[in-house]
Design a protein around this motif. Structure first.
Motif, PDB file in Angstrom:
ATOM      1  N   LYS A  29      38.587  64.567  38.433  1.00  0.00           N
ATOM      2  CA  LYS A  29      38.996  63.743  37.305  1.00  0.00           C
ATOM      3  C   LYS A  29      38.885  62.267  37.687  1.00  0.00           C
ATOM      4  CE  LYS A  29      42.051  66.872  34.825  1.00  0.00           C
ATOM      5  NZ  LYS A  29      41.224  67.978  35.007  1.00  0.00           N
ATOM      6  N   LYS A  31      39.755  58.248  37.890  1.00  0.00           N
ATOM      7  CA  LYS A  31      40.962  57.438  38.029  1.00  0.00           C
ATOM      8  C   LYS A  31      41.044  56.486  36.849  1.00  0.00           C
ATOM      9  CE  LYS A  31      42.267  56.721  42.842  1.00  0.00           C
ATOM     10  NZ  LYS A  31      42.331  55.708  43.890  1.00  0.00           N
ATOM     11  N   PRO A  32      42.255  56.230  36.356  1.00  0.00           N
ATOM     12  CA  PRO A  32      42.381  55.248  35.274  1.00  0.00           C
ATOM     13  C   PRO A  32      42.153  53.827  35.790  1.00  0.00           C
ATOM     14  CG  PRO A  32      44.506  56.195  35.812  1.00  0.00           C
ATOM     15  CD  PRO A  32      43.508  56.875  36.671  1.00  0.00           C
ATOM     16  N   ARG A  51      46.651  59.093  37.634  1.00  0.00           N
ATOM     17  CA  ARG A  51      46.881  59.749  36.353  1.00  0.00           C
ATOM     18  C   ARG A  51      48.380  59.935  36.152  1.00  0.00           C
ATOM     19  NH1 ARG A  51      41.931  61.294  34.615  1.00  0.00           N
ATOM     20  NH2 ARG A  51      42.632  62.783  33.055  1.00  0.00           N
TER      21      ARG A  51
END
Length: 88
Positions: A29, A31-32, A51
């Motif tokens: 996923k 990373k923001p 997250r």
């Protein structure tokens, strides 16, 4: 065939071995983005990048700096705000 969003190389690919002995491809996923100052837009230091399920596991003191406007304003803008409050 993978989903459309996974066809780009922006997703990291990880080969995992399942308990059944098969090798499968998993996608990491993303990373923001880093948190930014509300006033000047500078990157905030001391605010972790992760997250929401990762951030929720952290203690309150590790989520943001322990000062007024910590995690909202950068230190320069906070200092500027305190000076203007004291002068008025």
């Amino acid at each position: 065939m993978p989903e459309l969003r996974y066809r780009s190389r922006s997703y990291k690919r990880v080969h995992k071995k399942t308990p059944g002995g098969q090798n499968v491809l998993r996608y990491k996923k993303k990373k923001p983005s880093k948190h930014v100052c509300a006033e000047c837009g500078a990157i905030l230091h001391g605010v972790p990048r992760g997250r929401s399920y990762q951030i929720n596991k952290l203690s309150k003191t590790k989520k943001r700096p322990n000062r007024p406007f910590g995690g909202y304003l950068c230190s320069k803008c906070a200092r500027k705000h305190f000076k203007s409050e004291a002068r008025s």
